[in-house]
Scaffold this motif. Sequence first.
Motif, PDB file in Angstrom:
ATOM      1  N   GLU A 198       1.227  -1.202  -0.019  1.00  0.00           N
ATOM      2  CA  GLU A 198       0.438  -0.337  -0.028  1.00  0.00           C
ATOM      3  C   GLU A 198       0.532   1.388  -0.348  1.00  0.00           C
ATOM      4  OE1 GLU A 198      -2.350   3.837   1.226  1.00  0.00           O
ATOM      5  OE2 GLU A 198      -0.911   2.265   2.629  1.00  0.00           O
ATOM      6  N   ALA A 199       1.967   1.571   0.630  1.00  0.00           N
ATOM      7  CA  ALA A 199       2.779   2.793   0.843  1.00  0.00           C
ATOM      8  C   ALA A 199       3.211   2.632  -0.515  1.00  0.00           C
ATOM      9  CB  ALA A 199       3.724   2.066   1.650  1.00  0.00           C
ATOM     10  N   LEU A 200       3.908   1.929  -1.223  1.00  0.00           N
ATOM     11  CA  LEU A 200       4.437   2.064  -2.313  1.00  0.00           C
ATOM     12  C   LEU A 200       3.389   2.049  -3.044  1.00  0.00           C
ATOM     13  CD1 LEU A 200       7.073  -1.816  -2.679  1.00  0.00           C
ATOM     14  CD2 LEU A 200       7.354   0.845  -2.063  1.00  0.00           C
ATOM     15  N   TYR A 201       2.810   1.404  -3.582  1.00  0.00           N
ATOM     16  CA  TYR A 201       1.335   1.906  -4.132  1.00  0.00           C
ATOM     17  C   TYR A 201       0.915   3.467  -4.479  1.00  0.00           C
ATOM     18  CZ  TYR A 201      -4.084   1.440  -6.361  1.00  0.00           C
ATOM     19  OH  TYR A 201      -4.326   1.596  -6.750  1.00  0.00           O
ATOM     20  N   HIS A 202       0.709   3.686  -3.435  1.00  0.00           N
ATOM     21  CA  HIS A 202       0.509   5.589  -2.946  1.00  0.00           C
ATOM     22  C   HIS A 202       1.451   6.138  -3.005  1.00  0.00           C
ATOM     23  CE1 HIS A 202      -3.584   3.480  -1.852  1.00  0.00           C
ATOM     24  NE2 HIS A 202      -3.865   4.880  -2.847  1.00  0.00           N
ATOM     25  N   LYS A 203       2.664   5.722  -2.547  1.00  0.00           N
ATOM     26  CA  LYS A 203       4.167   6.984  -2.338  1.00  0.00           C
ATOM     27  C   LYS A 203       5.134   6.655  -3.461  1.00  0.00           C
ATOM     28  CE  LYS A 203       2.965   7.387   2.549  1.00  0.00           C
ATOM     29  NZ  LYS A 203       3.766   7.373   3.831  1.00  0.00           N
ATOM     30  N   GLY A 204       4.918   5.490  -4.077  1.00  0.00           N
ATOM     31  CA  GLY A 204       5.721   5.297  -5.258  1.00  0.00           C
ATOM     32  C   GLY A 204       6.949   4.832  -4.995  1.00  0.00           C
ATOM     33  N   ARG A 205       7.901   4.381  -5.450  1.00  0.00           N
ATOM     34  CA  ARG A 205       9.458   3.944  -4.854  1.00  0.00           C
ATOM     35  C   ARG A 205       9.779   4.843  -3.847  1.00  0.00           C
ATOM     36  NH1 ARG A 205      14.973   4.423  -7.853  1.00  0.00           N
ATOM     37  NH2 ARG A 205      15.158   6.445  -7.481  1.00  0.00           N
ATOM     38  N   GLN A 206      10.388   4.326  -3.068  1.00  0.00           N
ATOM     39  CA  GLN A 206      11.243   4.795  -1.153  1.00  0.00           C
ATOM     40  C   GLN A 206      12.229   3.337  -0.898  1.00  0.00           C
ATOM     41  OE1 GLN A 206       8.264   5.215   0.949  1.00  0.00           O
ATOM     42  NE2 GLN A 206       6.304   5.012   0.127  1.00  0.00           N
ATOM     43  N   THR A 207      13.038   4.064  -0.036  1.00  0.00           N
ATOM     44  CA  THR A 207      14.182   2.289   0.325  1.00  0.00           C
ATOM     45  C   THR A 207      13.346   2.097   1.399  1.00  0.00           C
ATOM     46  OG1 THR A 207      14.421   4.574   1.941  1.00  0.00           O
ATOM     47  CG2 THR A 207      15.533   4.633  -0.342  1.00  0.00           C
ATOM     48  N   GLU A 262      12.594   4.203   4.598  1.00  0.00           N
ATOM     49  CA  GLU A 262      11.600   4.923   4.576  1.00  0.00           C
ATOM     50  C   GLU A 262      10.220   3.528   4.343  1.00  0.00           C
ATOM     51  OE1 GLU A 262      12.687   8.416   1.150  1.00  0.00           O
ATOM     52  OE2 GLU A 262      12.463   6.556   1.017  1.00  0.00           O
ATOM     53  N   ILE A 263       9.924   2.609   3.457  1.00  0.00           N
ATOM     54  CA  ILE A 263       9.318   1.836   4.225  1.00  0.00           C
ATOM     55  C   ILE A 263       8.956   1.552   5.628  1.00  0.00           C
ATOM     56  CG2 ILE A 263       8.159  -0.438   3.711  1.00  0.00           C
ATOM     57  CD1 ILE A 263       7.229   1.221   1.384  1.00  0.00           C
ATOM     58  N   SER A 264       9.700   1.072   6.178  1.00  0.00           N
ATOM     59  CA  SER A 264      10.211   0.264   7.640  1.00  0.00           C
ATOM     60  C   SER A 264       9.750   1.277   8.509  1.00  0.00           C
ATOM     61  CB  SER A 264      11.807   0.243   7.740  1.00  0.00           C
ATOM     62  OG  SER A 264      11.377  -0.450   8.753  1.00  0.00           O
ATOM     63  N   GLU A 265       9.770   2.976   8.189  1.00  0.00           N
ATOM     64  CA  GLU A 265       9.318   3.679   9.200  1.00  0.00           C
ATOM     65  C   GLU A 265       7.998   4.406   8.854  1.00  0.00           C
ATOM     66  OE1 GLU A 265      11.929   7.294   8.739  1.00  0.00           O
ATOM     67  OE2 GLU A 265      13.754   6.447   9.688  1.00  0.00           O
ATOM     68  N   SER A 266       7.471   4.230   7.518  1.00  0.00           N
ATOM     69  CA  SER A 266       6.377   4.540   7.368  1.00  0.00           C
ATOM     70  C   SER A 266       4.845   3.957   7.922  1.00  0.00           C
ATOM     71  CB  SER A 266       6.059   5.322   6.634  1.00  0.00           C
ATOM     72  OG  SER A 266       5.831   4.186   5.236  1.00  0.00           O
ATOM     73  N   VAL A 267       5.308   2.255   7.549  1.00  0.00           N
ATOM     74  CA  VAL A 267       4.422   1.387   8.108  1.00  0.00           C
ATOM     75  C   VAL A 267       4.643   0.589   9.390  1.00  0.00           C
ATOM     76  CG1 VAL A 267       4.306   0.191   5.684  1.00  0.00           C
ATOM     77  CG2 VAL A 267       5.935  -0.937   7.315  1.00  0.00           C
ATOM     78  N   LEU A 268       5.529   0.660  10.266  1.00  0.00           N
ATOM     79  CA  LEU A 268       6.305   0.732  11.503  1.00  0.00           C
ATOM     80  C   LEU A 268       6.747  -0.304  11.946  1.00  0.00           C
ATOM     81  CD1 LEU A 268       3.031   2.516  13.031  1.00  0.00           C
ATOM     82  CD2 LEU A 268       5.696   3.217  13.054  1.00  0.00           C
ATOM     83  N   ILE A 269       7.271  -1.332  10.387  1.00  0.00           N
ATOM     84  CA  ILE A 269       7.843  -2.781  11.055  1.00  0.00           C
ATOM     85  C   ILE A 269       9.379  -2.060  10.906  1.00  0.00           C
ATOM     86  CG2 ILE A 269       7.709  -4.791   9.577  1.00  0.00           C
ATOM     87  CD1 ILE A 269       5.188  -4.579   7.863  1.00  0.00           C
ATOM     88  N   SER A 270       9.822  -2.690  11.733  1.00  0.00           N
ATOM     89  CA  SER A 270      11.189  -3.154  11.773  1.00  0.00           C
ATOM     90  C   SER A 270      11.958  -3.890  11.073  1.00  0.00           C
ATOM     91  CB  SER A 270      12.013  -3.796  13.074  1.00  0.00           C
ATOM     92  OG  SER A 270      11.585  -5.594  12.798  1.00  0.00           O
TER      93      SER A 270
END
Length: 144
Positions: A42-51, A54-62
Motif C-alpha cells: 500500500e505504501a509503494l502503491y500510493h507513494k511510489g519508489r521508496q527505500t 522509508e518503508i520501515s518507518e512509514s509502516v512501523l515494521i522493524s
Amino acid sequence: MAENLSLKAFVITMKASKALEELTKKDIKNHGMRASDFAILEALYHKGRQTIREISESVLISTGSITYVIDKLEKKELLIRTNCPDDRRAVYLEITAKGKQMMDEIFPKHQQVIEEMFQGISESDKATVIEVLKKVGHQAAEKE
C-alpha cells in the motif's frame, strides 16, 4: 472522585484502535494477504519508489522483520529491489505491474471497508478526531 477524562480518553482511544485494527486485519486477510504485506504494498502503491528505511518507518515494521516480508513479496513478483547508485547502503523498493494490478483490485474494496467504519460520523467530527489524535501523538512522541 472526579472523572479522569485523560484516562478515559486514553482507554477509549486504545479500544477504538484495537477494534479498527482487528477489522482491517480481517479485511486484508479476506484478500489472502497479511497486514505487513499489505502495508508495504500500500505504501509503494500510493507513494511510489521508496527505500527500505522509508518503508520501515512509514509502516512501523522493524528493519529486521521487514526484510523477511520484502523477500516474500519479491518472490511473488509484487515488488522489486534496486540498489541506489549513489549510496551502496540504500536499497529502493518499487511495486511491480503485477503488484499494482493486485492493489488496483484490492485497495478500493479495502477503502470501502474503512469508509463503512466511519459511516454516520460527520465530516466535521472526522476532522476533529484527526486534529486531536495528531496532537496526542505529537505530545507522546515528545516524551519518548
